[in-house]
Design a protein around this motif. Structure first.
Motif, PDB file in Angstrom:
ATOM      1  N   PRO A  11       0.739  -1.592  -0.308  1.00 12.55           N
ATOM      2  CA  PRO A  11       0.363   0.213  -0.098  1.00 12.55           C
ATOM      3  C   PRO A  11       1.565   1.670   0.066  1.00 12.55           C
ATOM      4  CG  PRO A  11       0.071  -0.485   2.341  1.00 12.55           C
ATOM      5  CD  PRO A  11       1.139  -1.735   1.563  1.00 12.55           C
ATOM      6  N   ASP A  12       0.248   2.531  -0.139  1.00 15.07           N
ATOM      7  CA  ASP A  12       0.773   3.607   0.062  1.00 15.07           C
ATOM      8  C   ASP A  12       0.474   4.395   1.130  1.00 15.07           C
ATOM      9  OD1 ASP A  12       1.258   4.163  -3.097  1.00 15.07           O
ATOM     10  OD2 ASP A  12      -0.767   3.940  -3.029  1.00 15.07           O
ATOM     11  N   HIS A  13       0.012   3.546   2.223  1.00 13.19           N
ATOM     12  CA  HIS A  13       0.219   4.257   3.176  1.00 13.19           C
ATOM     13  C   HIS A  13      -0.715   3.151   4.649  1.00 13.19           C
ATOM     14  CE1 HIS A  13      -2.711   6.214   6.146  1.00 13.19           C
ATOM     15  NE2 HIS A  13      -1.902   7.787   5.999  1.00 13.19           N
ATOM     16  N   ALA A  14      -0.587   2.716   5.210  1.00 10.23           N
ATOM     17  CA  ALA A  14      -1.389   2.421   6.370  1.00 10.23           C
ATOM     18  C   ALA A  14      -1.376   3.396   7.933  1.00 10.23           C
ATOM     19  CB  ALA A  14      -0.908   1.099   6.344  1.00 10.23           C
TER      20      ALA A  14
ATOM     21  N   GLY B 286       9.983   1.023   3.770  1.00 13.61           N
ATOM     22  CA  GLY B 286       9.527   2.480   2.935  1.00 13.61           C
ATOM     23  C   GLY B 286       8.184   2.782   3.315  1.00 13.61           C
ATOM     24  N   LEU B 287       7.088   3.266   4.473  1.00 14.57           N
ATOM     25  CA  LEU B 287       6.447   3.156   5.081  1.00 14.57           C
ATOM     26  C   LEU B 287       6.532   4.171   6.360  1.00 14.57           C
ATOM     27  CD1 LEU B 287       4.056   0.125   4.450  1.00 14.57           C
ATOM     28  CD2 LEU B 287       3.744   2.295   3.304  1.00 14.57           C
ATOM     29  N   GLU B 288       6.734   5.195   6.164  1.00 11.31           N
ATOM     30  CA  GLU B 288       7.560   5.920   7.083  1.00 11.31           C
ATOM     31  C   GLU B 288       6.461   6.231   8.066  1.00 11.31           C
ATOM     32  OE1 GLU B 288       9.807   9.849   6.791  1.00 11.31           O
ATOM     33  OE2 GLU B 288      10.665   8.069   5.505  1.00 11.31           O
ATOM     34  N   GLN B 289       6.797   6.216   9.646  1.00 14.53           N
ATOM     35  CA  GLN B 289       5.441   6.627  10.425  1.00 14.53           C
ATOM     36  C   GLN B 289       5.890   8.592  10.454  1.00 14.53           C
ATOM     37  OE1 GLN B 289       6.185   5.732  14.496  1.00 14.53           O
ATOM     38  NE2 GLN B 289       4.600   5.824  15.538  1.00 14.53           N
ATOM     39  N   TYR B 290       4.512   8.868   9.769  1.00 16.37           N
ATOM     40  CA  TYR B 290       4.383  10.474  10.202  1.00 16.37           C
ATOM     41  C   TYR B 290       3.125  10.749  11.113  1.00 16.37           C
ATOM     42  CZ  TYR B 290      -0.161  10.100   7.478  1.00 16.37           C
ATOM     43  OH  TYR B 290      -1.490   9.710   7.354  1.00 16.37           O
ATOM     44  N   GLU B 291       2.504   9.652  11.835  1.00 13.20           N
ATOM     45  CA  GLU B 291       1.507   9.420  13.286  1.00 13.20           C
ATOM     46  C   GLU B 291       1.562   9.092  14.109  1.00 13.20           C
ATOM     47  OE1 GLU B 291      -2.242   9.952  14.901  1.00 13.20           O
ATOM     48  OE2 GLU B 291      -1.565   8.393  13.520  1.00 13.20           O
ATOM     49  N   ILE B 292       1.653   8.514  15.447  1.00  8.76           N
ATOM     50  CA  ILE B 292       0.929   7.863  16.096  1.00  8.76           C
ATOM     51  C   ILE B 292       0.475   6.330  15.462  1.00  8.76           C
ATOM     52  CG2 ILE B 292       0.061   6.561  18.138  1.00  8.76           C
ATOM     53  CD1 ILE B 292       0.615   9.314  19.510  1.00  8.76           C
ATOM     54  N   SER B 293      -0.186   6.506  14.842  1.00  8.11           N
ATOM     55  CA  SER B 293      -1.091   5.297  14.287  1.00  8.11           C
ATOM     56  C   SER B 293      -0.837   4.977  13.000  1.00  8.11           C
ATOM     57  CB  SER B 293      -2.476   4.827  14.692  1.00  8.11           C
ATOM     58  OG  SER B 293      -2.569   5.335  15.893  1.00  8.11           O
ATOM     59  N   ASN B 294       0.283   6.032  12.122  1.00  9.35           N
ATOM     60  CA  ASN B 294       0.289   5.984  10.770  1.00  9.35           C
ATOM     61  C   ASN B 294       0.977   6.437   9.918  1.00  9.35           C
ATOM     62  OD1 ASN B 294      -2.982   6.524   9.598  1.00  9.35           O
ATOM     63  ND2 ASN B 294      -2.663   7.740  11.101  1.00  9.35           N
ATOM     64  N   VAL B 295       1.050   4.986   8.619  1.00 14.55           N
ATOM     65  CA  VAL B 295       2.682   5.565   8.145  1.00 14.55           C
ATOM     66  C   VAL B 295       2.282   5.433   6.265  1.00 14.55           C
ATOM     67  CG1 VAL B 295       3.417   3.440   9.518  1.00 14.55           C
ATOM     68  CG2 VAL B 295       2.456   2.675   7.688  1.00 14.55           C
ATOM     69  N   ALA B 296       3.479   6.024   5.787  1.00 13.40           N
ATOM     70  CA  ALA B 296       2.905   6.372   4.790  1.00 13.40           C
ATOM     71  C   ALA B 296       4.349   6.691   3.933  1.00 13.40           C
ATOM     72  CB  ALA B 296       2.566   7.873   4.558  1.00 13.40           C
ATOM     73  N   ARG B 297       4.266   6.308   1.972  1.00 16.32           N
ATOM     74  CA  ARG B 297       5.309   6.332   1.688  1.00 16.32           C
ATOM     75  C   ARG B 297       5.522   7.921   1.572  1.00 16.32           C
ATOM     76  NH1 ARG B 297       6.691   2.148  -0.069  1.00 16.32           N
ATOM     77  NH2 ARG B 297       4.669   0.814  -0.240  1.00 16.32           N
ATOM     78  N   LYS B 298       6.906   8.583   1.108  1.00 11.07           N
ATOM     79  CA  LYS B 298       6.923   9.734   0.791  1.00 11.07           C
ATOM     80  C   LYS B 298       5.642  10.633  -0.184  1.00 11.07           C
ATOM     81  CE  LYS B 298      11.044  11.897   1.844  1.00 11.07           C
ATOM     82  NZ  LYS B 298      11.197  11.212   3.099  1.00 11.07           N
TER      83      LYS B 298
ATOM     84  N   MET C 193       2.829  11.168   0.485  1.00 11.89           N
ATOM     85  CA  MET C 193       1.441   9.698   0.647  1.00 11.89           C
ATOM     86  C   MET C 193       0.129  10.144   1.469  1.00 11.89           C
ATOM     87  SD  MET C 193       1.645   9.227  -2.435  1.00 11.89           S
ATOM     88  CE  MET C 193       0.350   7.642  -2.857  1.00 11.89           C
ATOM     89  N   ALA C 194       1.009  10.842   3.067  1.00 11.99           N
ATOM     90  CA  ALA C 194       0.122  11.360   4.364  1.00 11.99           C
ATOM     91  C   ALA C 194      -1.296  11.371   3.982  1.00 11.99           C
ATOM     92  CB  ALA C 194       1.250  12.531   4.995  1.00 11.99           C
ATOM     93  N   SER C 195      -2.605  11.277   4.955  1.00 10.01           N
ATOM     94  CA  SER C 195      -3.345  11.785   4.714  1.00 10.01           C
ATOM     95  C   SER C 195      -3.804  12.910   4.572  1.00 10.01           C
ATOM     96  CB  SER C 195      -4.379  10.465   5.528  1.00 10.01           C
ATOM     97  OG  SER C 195      -5.633  11.345   5.319  1.00 10.01           O
ATOM     98  N   ARG C 196      -3.980  14.313   3.308  1.00  8.49           N
ATOM     99  CA  ARG C 196      -4.234  15.479   3.687  1.00  8.49           C
ATOM    100  C   ARG C 196      -5.445  15.451   4.495  1.00  8.49           C
ATOM    101  NH1 ARG C 196      -3.970  15.560  -2.576  1.00  8.49           N
ATOM    102  NH2 ARG C 196      -4.688  18.132  -2.080  1.00  8.49           N
ATOM    103  N   HIS C 197      -6.280  14.085   4.775  1.00  8.85           N
ATOM    104  CA  HIS C 197      -7.534  15.524   5.370  1.00  8.85           C
ATOM    105  C   HIS C 197      -7.135  14.753   6.748  1.00  8.85           C
ATOM    106  CE1 HIS C 197     -11.608  15.413   5.641  1.00  8.85           C
ATOM    107  NE2 HIS C 197     -11.501  14.631   6.556  1.00  8.85           N
ATOM    108  N   ASN C 198      -6.289  13.793   7.152  1.00 12.02           N
ATOM    109  CA  ASN C 198      -6.781  13.380   8.090  1.00 12.02           C
ATOM    110  C   ASN C 198      -5.407  14.386   8.929  1.00 12.02           C
ATOM    111  OD1 ASN C 198      -8.205  11.543   8.736  1.00 12.02           O
ATOM    112  ND2 ASN C 198      -6.873   9.888   8.650  1.00 12.02           N
ATOM    113  N   LEU C 199      -4.272  15.036   7.741  1.00  7.61           N
ATOM    114  CA  LEU C 199      -3.068  16.360   8.600  1.00  7.61           C
ATOM    115  C   LEU C 199      -4.026  17.258   9.319  1.00  7.61           C
ATOM    116  CD1 LEU C 199      -1.017  15.287   6.426  1.00  7.61           C
ATOM    117  CD2 LEU C 199      -0.313  15.424   8.591  1.00  7.61           C
ATOM    118  N   LYS C 200      -5.412  17.627   8.724  1.00 10.20           N
ATOM    119  CA  LYS C 200      -5.999  18.406   9.259  1.00 10.20           C
ATOM    120  C   LYS C 200      -6.703  18.412  10.820  1.00 10.20           C
ATOM    121  CE  LYS C 200      -8.110  19.854   4.839  1.00 10.20           C
ATOM    122  NZ  LYS C 200      -6.886  21.167   4.303  1.00 10.20           N
TER     123      LYS C 200
END
Ligand code: SF4
Length: 372
Positions: free
Chosen positions: A179-182, A227-239, A241-248
């Motif tokens: 996946p691109d995000h998990a 290659g799925l980098e953690q960007y939030e406690i429960s979320n990882v993504a390829r460069k 590809m973080a969820s733009r909606h959830n980042l709000k």
């Protein structure tokens, strides 16, 4: 820019751990609900800019692609939707095939978020899920074939009867699905969850806390290697590809939410629609405001929320910028209470930035309690 959230409260069956605002699918009710949603969206303030639309549920993929297209059109009619806006559809693997996914794509959806939860059939059965691991794998392949280049998978961790080894098998299966995000969520058992009784009957227990910590830390390491980098406690993504909606939600943003039980936040005010599906339809179609709660957030509420949601991000937050936004010196206010967490290396302060370490993420609730 705003995020738009659209709640779809229908499911084909009810999972035994689920505490969301949802009910069983009923075609006639769904048709009336979609009409009410479009009416609610049409009544929103006109001309605001938005760059994300997120269909959450429930099971939004139970809607027909034409219905999703009609809701997207209602959003376009009312809002100024930015070119390249992210449009996510939460999707259960058993509700789609390649043709339906192609039609969702034609409807404007450009990000699919599959509720996989586990790649072990026995675990899926225990949760009352109605898809198999193979169906989930096939659904990801179908989404790729349908042209989706932004696919996210949800997995649940610390399931009844799950060991560290079976969990890590799940993580490997996730990596294989590419996946691109998990999103990895801990199972949370609410007080009267039917799963609790089933656990007692089946003799399934939860692994000890130390194992849960190991599950989390080892999963994050494995995903990072893939290659799925953690960007939030429960979320990882390829460069990129973080969820733009959830980042709000995590970056002190603003969003409008439509549908039963949906929460909106804008201009320092938070409001919530009535929860019941029938009640919601009844109100909207008879011209009554579906909002049942409205709260003006104080500067302190907003500051505290900006701090504890911002700390969920791997990069943490700039406390000087947040302090400037809310007219306070964050460190003068909270530094003393946070100091012990810095000593423990759960928190790191790097210039104006404050962030949790990965070990600190395991203790996030304790750290964030400082702000609430
Ligand atoms: S599919 Fe999702 S929303 Fe529906 S019952 Fe299961 S967990 Fe709840």
């Amino acid at each position: 820019m705003l995020g738009l959230y659209v709640h779809i409260p229908f499911c084909s069956s009810i999972c035994n751990y689920c505490n969301f605002n949802r009910g069983l699918y009923d075609e006639a009710l769904k048709t009336r609900y979609v009409q009410a949603l479009r009416q609610e969206i049409a009544g929103a303030p006109a001309g605001l800019q938005a760059d994300t639309i997120f269909f959450g549920g429930g099971t939004p993929s139970l809607l027909e692609p034409a219905e999703i297209a009609s809701i997207v059109q209602s959003c376009r009619d009312r809002f100024n939707i930015a070119p390249g806006a992210e449009m996510t559809l939460e999707t259960n693997p058993e509700t789609v095939d390649r043709a339906k996914l192609e039609r969702f794509r034609a409807a404007g959806v450009n990000r699919i978020s599959f509720g996989v939860q586990s790649f072990v059939d026995e675990e899926l059965k225990r949760l009352g899920r109605i898809h198999s691991a193979d169906r989930a794998r096939a659904a990801v392949r179908e989404a790729r074939a349908a042209g989706f280049d932004n696919v996210s998978l949800d997995l649940m961790m610390w399931l009844p009867g799950q060991s560290v080894a079976t969990w890590l098998g799940n993580v490997d299966a996730l990596v294989d699905a590419a996946p691109d995000h998990a999103s990895l969520y801990l199972l949370e058992l609410y007080p009267n969850a039917p799963l609790k009784d089933e656990m007692a009957r089946g003799g399934w227990s939860l692994a000890p806390d130390d194992d849960a910590a190991e599950m989390y830390l080892r999963a994050m390491e494995t995903l990072e290697r893939a290659g799925l980098e953690q960007y939030e406690i429960s979320n990882v993504a390829r460069k990129g590809m973080a969820s733009r909606h959830n980042l709000k939600y995590w970056m002190d943003g603003e969003w409008l939410a439509f549908g039963c039980g949906a929460h909106s936040t804008r201009g320092g005010v938070r409001w919530k629609n009535i929860s019941g599906t029938q009640d919601y339809i009844q109100r909207v179609t008879s011209g009554v405001d579906p909002v049942t709660e409205r709260r003006i957030l104080s500067a302190t509420d907003r500051l505290e929320e900006a701090l504890f949601t911002g700390l969920r991000l791997s990069t943490g937050l700039d406390i000087e910028a947040v302090g400037a936004r809310y007219g306070t010196d964050v460190w003068a206010q909270y530094g003393e209470a946070l100091e012990p967490f810095l000593q423990e290396r759960w928190l790191v302060r790097d210039g104006p930035r404050l962030r949790l370490t990965r070990e600190g993420m395991l203790m996030a609730n304790e750290v964030m309690a400082v702000f609430v």
